[in-house]
Design an enzyme around this catalytic site. Structure first.
Site, mmCIF file in Angstrom:
data_model
loop_
_atom_site.group_PDB
_atom_site.id
_atom_site.type_symbol
_atom_site.label_atom_id
_atom_site.label_comp_id
_atom_site.label_asym_id
_atom_site.label_seq_id
_atom_site.Cartn_x
_atom_site.Cartn_y
_atom_site.Cartn_z
ATOM 1 N N PHE A 189 22.936 -60.249 -17.641
ATOM 2 C CA PHE A 189 22.288 -59.125 -16.967
ATOM 3 C C PHE A 189 21.528 -59.684 -15.776
ATOM 4 O O PHE A 189 20.562 -60.430 -15.944
ATOM 5 C CB PHE A 189 21.322 -58.357 -17.877
ATOM 6 N N ASP A 240 18.807 -67.760 -13.013
ATOM 7 C CA ASP A 240 18.126 -66.472 -12.904
ATOM 8 C C ASP A 240 16.923 -66.501 -13.833
ATOM 9 O O ASP A 240 17.055 -66.338 -15.041
ATOM 10 C CB ASP A 240 19.082 -65.346 -13.275
ATOM 11 N N LYS A 279 9.981 -59.825 -11.018
ATOM 12 C CA LYS A 279 9.175 -59.196 -12.063
ATOM 13 C C LYS A 279 7.718 -59.657 -12.022
ATOM 14 O O LYS A 279 6.922 -59.109 -11.292
ATOM 15 C CB LYS A 279 9.816 -59.407 -13.430
#
Length: 410
Positions: free
Chosen positions: A146, A231, A260
């Site tokens: 993801f 990531d 984030k």
């Protein structure tokens, strides 16, 4: 639609259902105030936030240092565009680069933008530096990945909900099983420019690869002249007890995508970090963003970096990890079938014969703890890094109550 007074959770939920796109299925909680690890709904009910905005709130809600940085910058300037310099961008990039051990930072806004940027950099590096023939670059990606929801990224997703009905899809990606070094090695060709990997797959339920996978991948990428792109959007910035999840095994990637928590839960901030030999394939006019690197985002991001530079939050997450694991593993066989923990991040597989992950999260919310389900029977726990041991016990004890009650009701 006429304006009416909204006073209850349900009235806000009903309005949202009428006028907002149905791209989420949220729990029936309408947050109106938040402070630290706690949030309050419109009816005055208080909840412990054990999700932290998918790790966007690593320092809790409205951390005073981050709010102060944002307020101070709001009184000075918020946006210049990159047509001009601003006095916040340089210090932010300098200190973020130092924090993650790289020479250069390219700031963006969202995590998906950071991944898209990293893919562009990897492809251009492949053509200009490695010498891959034009328009043939390949990137090896992992099953269960993801990385966001843009068209290119969902092109290599194997999640039907994210992937299906959005074609035609972007070519150039080769998928291999997550954590399988032999499969990655077999997939690498002379046209491979990068391997894109989540050190821990968060959306997949906090899936942690076997020890030695990341060091082995680093060695393989170096040997085959392929960029290792990590990531760290969910796993990075203290969540796993180290600044970056790669650091748990002493691994250094060629590029990191960050996001984030970099925005402190205040503003979207993301970045790609790499050394100059990789980053410098990007030249004026070849990539950009109106909002990327804006002074407000840079000021907040810099304040986040300063919090992490002390190492205090990383150390706290590492210190609580054994206790967190112990408390959760005690539930195995009592409504829980498996647990994965790294730092203050856990994936808990609920026995599907007892209840679904969504049902568990609804029951947790009724008892004052917020969490999120994924892939049917798994729930994710990612409380703020500011949580105390006693507060963490509230999370695990409440989960124990929920699964025990569900098991007893079978």
């Amino acid at each position: 639609m006429t304006e009416t007074a909204l006073t209850t959770n349900q009235s806000f939920i009903d309005l949202e259902d009428q006028v907002a796109a149905h791209n989420y299925s949220p729990l029936p909680v309408v947050v109106t105030e938040a402070e630290g690890i706690w949030v309050t709904d419109v009816e005055g009910n208080r909840y412990l936030d054990a999700l932290s905005g998918y790790s966007a709130l690593n320092f809790g809600h409205r951390h005073p240092d981050l709010v102060a940085a944002a307020k101070a910058q709001l009184d000075r300037s918020t946006l210049t565009s990159r047509a001009f310099h601003n006095d916040q961008l340089g210090p932010f990039c300098r200190d973020l680069a130092a924090l993650v051990g790289k020479e250069s930072v390219l700031p963006m806004n969202t995590g998906a933008e950071a991944v898209e940027t990293a893919l562009k950099i990897a492809r251009k590096w492949g053509y200009l530096v490695k010498g891959v023939p034009a328009d043939t670059a390949e990137v090896v990606v992992m099953s269960g990945n993801f990385h966001g929801r843009t068209t290119t990224i969902i092109s290599f997703s194997d999640d039907p909900e994210a992937h299906d009905h959005y074609g035609p899809y972007t070519p150039g990606f080769v998928t291999v099983p997550y954590g399988d070094l032999a499969a990655i090695e077999a997939a690498i060709t002379d046209h491979t420019v990068a391997v894109l990997v989540e050190p821990i797959q968060g959306e997949q339920g906090v899936q942690i690869p076997k020890e030695g996978f990341l060091p082995g991948l680093r060695e393989l990428c170096t040997e085959r002249n392929v960029l290792m792109v990590a990531d760290e959007i969910q796993s990075g910035l203290g969540r796993t007890g180290t600044t970056l999840a790669c650091g748990y095994e002493g691994v250094e990637a060629d590029m990191y995508t960050l996001g984030k928590a970099l925005g402190g839960g205040i503003i979207p901030v993301s970045a790609v970090a790499a050394d100059r030999k990789v980053m410098d394939v990007i030249t004026p006019g070849t990539h950009g963003s109106t909002f990327g690197g804006n002074p407000l985002a840079a000021a907040v991001g810099h304040a986040v970096v300063k919090l992490l530079a002390t190492g205090e939050h990383q150390a706290h997450a590492a210190e609580l990890e054994p206790y967190f694991r112990e408390q959760l593993e005690a539930l195995i066989g009592k409504g829980v079938v498996a647990v994965r923990v790294r730092g203050l991040w856990a994936g808990v597989d609920i026995d599907p014969d007892v209840m679904t992950g969504k049902a568990a999260c609804k029951a947790l919310a009724k008892k004052g703890v917020l969490a999120k389900d994924t892939h049917g029977s798994t729930i994710r726990l990612a409380p703020p890094l500011t949580i105390t041991k006693d507060e963490l016990t509230v999370v695990t004890d409440t989960l124990a109550e929920v699964v025990a009650e569900a098991a007893a009701a079978r």
